[in-house]
Design an enzyme around this catalytic site. Structure first.
Site: not given
Length: 146
Positions: A77, A79, A108
């Site tokens: 992801h 993040e 995350c």
């Protein structure tokens, strides 16, 4: 006088929040993912200290979905990419703000907490809200700006 100063400071912060979110949206365009493109910026003391977008790990093919259009399980992801990138640098994410185009998932959220990030600004609600719930529990400031 103090109220006016606070209002000015708040207006300036909102302006900066919107700017950084726009930059995160532009950064998301670097993603090779077809189904969903997400961008993230880590900002501390008005400086961008890291960036990320969703995609495969370094050295892997730049294909995020399988033949059935399902996201491959090893796709990172935005993040996570921003947080791991800052970990490899000389910067610290302690007390930083994360700007991300989609609200963080649970995994995350755990990374955000452990990285010492104190504020998350996002522009789109992810279908699952467990990440936001965990961040609230950790007293991390959340701001949704559409």
């Amino acid at each position: 006088m103090e109220n006016e100063k606070t209002r000015t400071s708040t207006a300036k912060q909102k302006f900066l929040d919107q700017r950084y979110l726009k930059m995160a949206a532009i950064w998301s365009e670097n993603s090779y993912c077809v189904r969903r493109k997400v961008g993230a910026l880590l900002v501390k003391d008005k400086m961008i200290i890291s960036d990320g977008y969703n995609g495969t790990p370094s050295g892997f093919e730049n294909v995020c979905e399988d033949d059935d259009n399902i996201t491959k399980p090893y796709v990172l992801h935005a993040e996570a990419n921003a947080i791991t990138k800052v970990a490899k640098s000389n910067n610290s994410s302690e007390n930083a703000t994360l700007y991300v185009t989609s609200s963080p998932c649970l995994e995350c959220a755990k990374l955000i907490i452990q990285a010492g990030i104190k504020r998350v600004v996002y522009s789109e609600e992810y279908r699952k809200t467990d990440g936001l719930q965990l961040l609230r529990r950790a007293n991390i400031e959340l701001l949704f700006l559409s």
